[in-house]
Design a protein around this motif. Structure first.
Motif, short mmCIF file in Angstrom:
data_model
loop_
_atom_site.label_atom_id
_atom_site.label_comp_id
_atom_site.label_asym_id
_atom_site.label_seq_id
_atom_site.Cartn_x
_atom_site.Cartn_y
_atom_site.Cartn_z
N UNK A 198 25.01 -7.92 -44.43
CA UNK A 198 25.86 -8.80 -45.23
C UNK A 198 26.90 -9.50 -44.34
N UNK A 199 27.38 -8.81 -43.32
CA UNK A 199 28.30 -9.43 -42.37
C UNK A 199 27.58 -10.52 -41.58
N UNK A 200 26.35 -10.25 -41.16
CA UNK A 200 25.58 -11.28 -40.46
C UNK A 200 25.33 -12.48 -41.38
N UNK A 201 25.16 -12.22 -42.66
CA UNK A 201 25.04 -13.31 -43.64
C UNK A 201 26.32 -14.14 -43.63
N UNK A 202 27.47 -13.47 -43.64
CA UNK A 202 28.75 -14.19 -43.62
C UNK A 202 28.93 -14.99 -42.34
N UNK A 203 28.34 -14.50 -41.25
CA UNK A 203 28.42 -15.21 -39.97
C UNK A 203 27.42 -16.36 -39.88
N UNK A 204 26.52 -16.47 -40.87
CA UNK A 204 25.58 -17.58 -40.90
C UNK A 204 24.29 -17.37 -40.16
N UNK A 205 23.93 -16.09 -39.87
CA UNK A 205 22.72 -15.86 -39.07
C UNK A 205 21.73 -14.92 -39.76
N UNK A 206 21.90 -14.67 -41.05
CA UNK A 206 21.05 -13.69 -41.72
C UNK A 206 19.58 -14.09 -41.71
N UNK A 207 19.26 -15.35 -41.97
CA UNK A 207 17.85 -15.74 -42.00
C UNK A 207 17.20 -15.55 -40.64
N UNK A 208 17.91 -15.89 -39.57
CA UNK A 208 17.37 -15.69 -38.23
C UNK A 208 17.22 -14.20 -37.92
N UNK A 209 18.20 -13.39 -38.38
CA UNK A 209 18.09 -11.95 -38.14
C UNK A 209 16.92 -11.36 -38.91
N UNK A 210 16.69 -11.81 -40.13
CA UNK A 210 15.58 -11.29 -40.93
C UNK A 210 14.24 -11.47 -40.22
N UNK A 211 14.14 -12.54 -39.44
CA UNK A 211 12.88 -12.83 -38.74
C UNK A 211 12.61 -11.84 -37.60
N UNK A 212 13.66 -11.15 -37.11
CA UNK A 212 13.46 -10.22 -35.99
C UNK A 212 13.65 -8.77 -36.42
N UNK A 213 13.97 -8.53 -37.70
CA UNK A 213 14.29 -7.18 -38.17
C UNK A 213 13.09 -6.54 -38.84
#
Length: 543
Positions: free
Chosen positions: A68-83
């Motif tokens: 959720x913090x990564x979402x707030x930082x604007x990178x959640x979609x990119x993180x989801x692709x590597x998680x």
């Protein structure tokens, strides 16, 4: 008349460069802090010794709160692709029999898998790519910070050098994200408090197409002779961690023996040793996290053994907690006392997480003293208690302790919600499906199950808060149920989604407005969509 005046005006000599916020260290914590500040319009410069990614990455797991913090930082979609979602944590005995199972859901209260595995270099690339796109942020690599000083209430002076020579900048604030050997910690005058855990381990990252016998989660081997950790990171990526019996790394034959319970490693098999490194796992916490406008975050403030995967998570929570407060002080003139709540909120939380990690480490090793056998026996009995594993799994991130921005009041309805995080379901508004935080933006918010009274509207206006009716969010009633179970008619959410205050069921006002309004009152509002109606906010404190 002085000689200088007689000679006429001098040509102005440029002073040191001024930067609103300097961040020392470009690991995930430092870059995430820069991204969070950038989204609030605060310019930052990140200073990093290395030109490339941090050379010794270790983190491989995160929880849904941190996503959720990564979402707030604007990178959640990119993180989801590597998680990669993980099923949870298991404690196994020396014969790999399950002693305890801590399951993690495919979707937690924050809208993401409760545990996700990732490769830290990939996360760092995602974060740095986002940083490069943010006009408010700049990364300066290949520099060495040599001094951080602040006199009184003046700006912080940061001295560093690079290939071009010596540089001095003035900053309104400095965030020390420079790791366990932090120079910033020395500048703050902090000392380590030892929480009594220190062990040498070897960490082995592997890429292989071989069939690996694995549970899709983290396995902790509770063997006092050879404790170990195993996890699958990606499609063909795995990690093993073994406690060292001496300072020597296991050779190829010894490695084959160690990993035999998971994979048959024949000669010439497809088995690439990506990385092998030694670490000393320690449990420590700094005795102070701030001096003036200089703050410590991440490993500069606390060291957590990795057994519950919360080291990096704690650092990212630090970044989320301090950045919204710092931005409100710098950009909107909020009371400087707000900044005091960073350490008072985060330090007890970090200590709790460290103690859980140490307890898990003891479970794995039994400790190294005369009570080790007693502890192992007690653990074997305790993990079989009904409900204990669920309680422990849900207790990784407890509610914040009471303070100026966490208004707990005894014997009032809704008190169980204060200090905790609001859940984040998917919502449907105006025909658009989105996560709740994307709807809320970066501001305060009032979430209500009842019509707002005039005084509540005044508070919302004074904070520039988004007001939402829980019944109109199209979330299948999750938020309405959450409010009802917490015996609250409405909640005030901070920008980091922590519940600051509540309107108890049947009440008319927040319970502690007089305590926190003076901290949040701002003297200017540079963002039109967040205009502060100052008189309304101040007037509401007297109701």
């Amino acid at each position: 008349m002085t000689v200088d005046q007689a000679a006429g005006p001098r040509e102005a000599v440029p002073g040191p460069e001024h930067i609103p916020v300097v961040i020392v260290g470009a690991g995930p914590v430092g870059v995430t802090a820069a991204l969070l500040l950038a989204r609030r319009g605060v310019r930052t410069v990140v200073l990093e010794r290395h030109h490339d990614l941090y050379p010794l990455p270790r983190a491989v797991a995160t929880d849904d709160e941190v996503r959720r913090i990564l979402q707030a930082a604007g990178v959640e979609e990119e993180f989801a692709a590597i998680a990669r979602p993980a099923r949870g944590l298991r404690l196994l005995d020396a014969r790999h029999r399950v002693m305890a199972d801590f399951p993690r859901a495919a979707q937690g209260a924050h809208g993401f898998p409760q545990t996700s595995m990732f490769d830290q270099p990939e996360l760092e690339r995602v974060l740095r790519d986002a940083l490069a796109r943010a006009p408010e942020s700049e990364l300066r690599g290949g520099v060495e910070v040599v001094g951080v000083e602040q006199d009184g209430d003046g700006p912080v002076r940061v001295a560093y050098h690079d290939n071009e020579g010596e540089h001095l900048v003035r900053a309104d604030a400095v965030l020390g994200c420079d790791g366990a050997g932090s120079l910033t910690r020395d500048a703050v005058g902090a000392a380590w408090e030892d929480l009594h855990f220190e062990e040498r381990w070897t960490v082995i990252d592997v890429r292989t197409s071989l069939p690996v016998r694995c549970w899709e989660g983290v396995e902790q081997i509770c063997d006092p002779q050879r404790p170990a950790t195993f996890m699958r990171i990606g499609e063909d990526r795995y990690r093993w961690e073994f406690r060292l019996q001496d300072d020597s790394e296991p050779d190829h034959e010894r490695l084959r023996e160690l990993i035999a319970p998971w994979v048959d490693l024949a000669h010439g098999a497809d088995f690439e040793l990506v990385r092998q490194a030694q670490y000393t796992f320690r449990a420590r916490i700094a005795d102070r996290w701030r001096r003036g406008r200089v703050f410590l975050l991440g490993d500069a403030a606390h060291l957590t053994p990795p057994f519950i995967g919360q080291g990096l998570c704690s650092g990212l929570r630090d970044a989320y907690n301090v950045t919204w407060k710092l931005a409100r002080v710098l950009r909107q003139g909020a009371d400087e006392r707000m900044l005091e709540t960073y350490e008072s909120e985060r330090k007890p939380h970090a200590r709790h997480v460290i103690r859980l990690a140490v307890a898990t480490g003891w479970a794995m090793t039994g400790g190294q003293d005369g009570l080790a056998a007693i502890r192992r026996g007690a653990l074997s009995a305790a993990v079989r208690l009904p409900g204990l594993t669920t309680a422990v799994a849900n207790g990784l991130s407890p509610a914040l302790t009471a303070g100026p921005l966490v208004r707990r009041r005894p014997r009032l309805g809704g008190r169980g919600l204060v200090g905790g995080l609001c859940p984040q379901p998917w919502v449907n508004v105006d025909g658009r499906r989105a996560r709740l935080d994307d709807l809320l933006g970066d501001s305060f918010a009032v979430l209500s199950a009842v019509p707002l009274t005039p005084s509540l509207k005044a508070v919302a206006d004074g904070l520039g808060a988004r007001v939402l009716s829980a019944a109109d969010l199209g979330d299948d009633g999750r938020l309405t149920d959450w409010l009802r179970e917490g015996r609250a008619d409405a909640v005030l959410l901070r920008p980091d989604r922590v519940v600051l205050d509540v309107v108890p069921s049947g009440g008319r006002d927040f319970t502690g407005t007089a305590g926190w309004a003076s901290l949040l009152h701002t003297t200017r509002s540079p963002i039109p969509s967040q205009r502060i109606v100052e008189k309304a906010l101040l007037r509401s404190t007297t109701r």
